[in-house]
Design an enzyme around this catalytic site. Structure first.
Site, PDB file in Angstrom:
ATOM      1  CB  CYS A   1      -0.936   0.018   1.208  1.00  0.00           C
ATOM      2  SG  CYS A   1      -1.999   1.487   1.275  1.00  0.00           S
TER       3      CYS A   1
ATOM      4  CB  CYS B   1      -5.097   2.073  -5.390  1.00  0.00           C
ATOM      5  SG  CYS B   1      -4.255   0.476  -5.154  1.00  0.00           S
TER       6      CYS B   1
END
Length: 306
Positions: free
Chosen positions: A81, A229
């Protein structure tokens, strides 16, 4: 939360990376972990709803600053992430005064640093394109374009995505129209769980604007539609360069704002640069997800330490 519960609590910060909602949880000095039950409970409360939890643990390897568990909003574990990593950097930089960090995750080592202007760069490592590295359920010799589509056979809505791994699996569908005009909230769950992706996948729709700019929307595996993202932006950037659509350095516009992605030729690493923002802090029980928000001082803003 009563005093007995508070004894088991840890510090956390609600932050965001271009609107990607992140909970940075300080698990240093403890042997336990944030449980899937706690993650689901935290995500169910509007105050702590999140896209990823970044749980900071004591380092497991010499020379690293921390081990990071990355947890999706459904309680499952994620391998990468980028937006969350930027939030961790900002929090630890405020706490320690350091600017450069080396983190350890299930996907490997992550180098990251905070620049003087507050922007944060994360070395997301090397992309992987082998069908068994992504992974896919069947062999494809060329993962720049695989056979997968949504819609009628003779007029598919989405088709022939590029696939890649940035520590987690990604599929990028190239489109000509505005990325917001596609029903990704409807297609996303179907494609995420398609049999071709044995570990599920992050599903993105990308529109190339120029050789150095593209727009991107992503349905995140285990999290759903998000404003940003980071690993998907990296996967889209390298796939754009790999298919001849873009250069190796490209601005990727996600709904939360722009990310600068550079796929370096010298070492094949992907560098993502963007902002992070501290919102508020509190304490939580990593077993149950019960939390209490700190009382903030009037006018409080900017980066804060955990």
């Amino acid at each position: 939360m009563d005093n007995r519960d508070m004894a088991d609590s840890v510090q956390f910060a609600r932050m965001n990376g271009l609107g990607n909602k992140i909970l940075v949880v300080d698990m240093r000095g403890r042997k336990d972990r944030v449980t899937p039950h706690a993650a689901v409970a935290l995500n169910a409360d509007p105050a702590t709803e999140f896209d990823q939890i970044m749980a900071i643990h004591d380092p497991k390897a010499a020379g690293t600053d921390a081990w990071i568990d990355i947890i999706n909003s459904d309680g499952s574990m994620a391998q990468a992430c980028g937006n969350g990593t930027r939030c961790v950097v900002q929090a630890l930089a405020a706490e320690t005064g350091k600017k450069a960090f080396l983190f350890h995750t299930v996907a490997g080592l992550l180098e990251a640093k905070e620049h003087e202007d507050g922007a944060i760069s994360v070395d997301m490592g090397r992309p992987r394109f082998g069908w068994d590295e992504i992974p896919l359920a069947e062999e494809f010799h060329d993962t720049r374009r695989i056979e997968l589509q949504i819609g009628p056979i003779d007029a598919p809505v989405l088709h022939s995505p590029s696939v890649a791994s940035m520590g987690n699996p990604h599929a990028i569908f190239w489109v000509e129209n505005d990325v917001s005009s596609y029903e990704l909230d409807r297609f996303g769950p179907l494609l995420e769980n398609h049999p071709i992706f044995p570990e599920r996948a992050n599903i993105s729709i990308a529109r190339v604007r120029s050789r150095d700019e593209m727009d991107l929307r992503t349905w995140e595996r285990g999290a759903g539609l998000t404003l940003a993202c980071g690993s998907a932006a990296c996967a889209a950037a390298v796939s754009g360069a790999r298919t001849g659509r873009t250069e190796r350095t490209v601005t990727v516009n996600v709904p939360g704002g722009p990310l600068l992605i550079e796929w370096r030729e010298k070492d094949d690493h992907v560098i993502m640069t963007g902002p992070a923002e501290w919102e508020w802090s509190g304490t939580l029980d990593p077993a149950t997800g019960a939390f209490q928000r700190d009382r903030a001082a009037a006018g409080e803003s900017g980066a804060r330490a955990l």
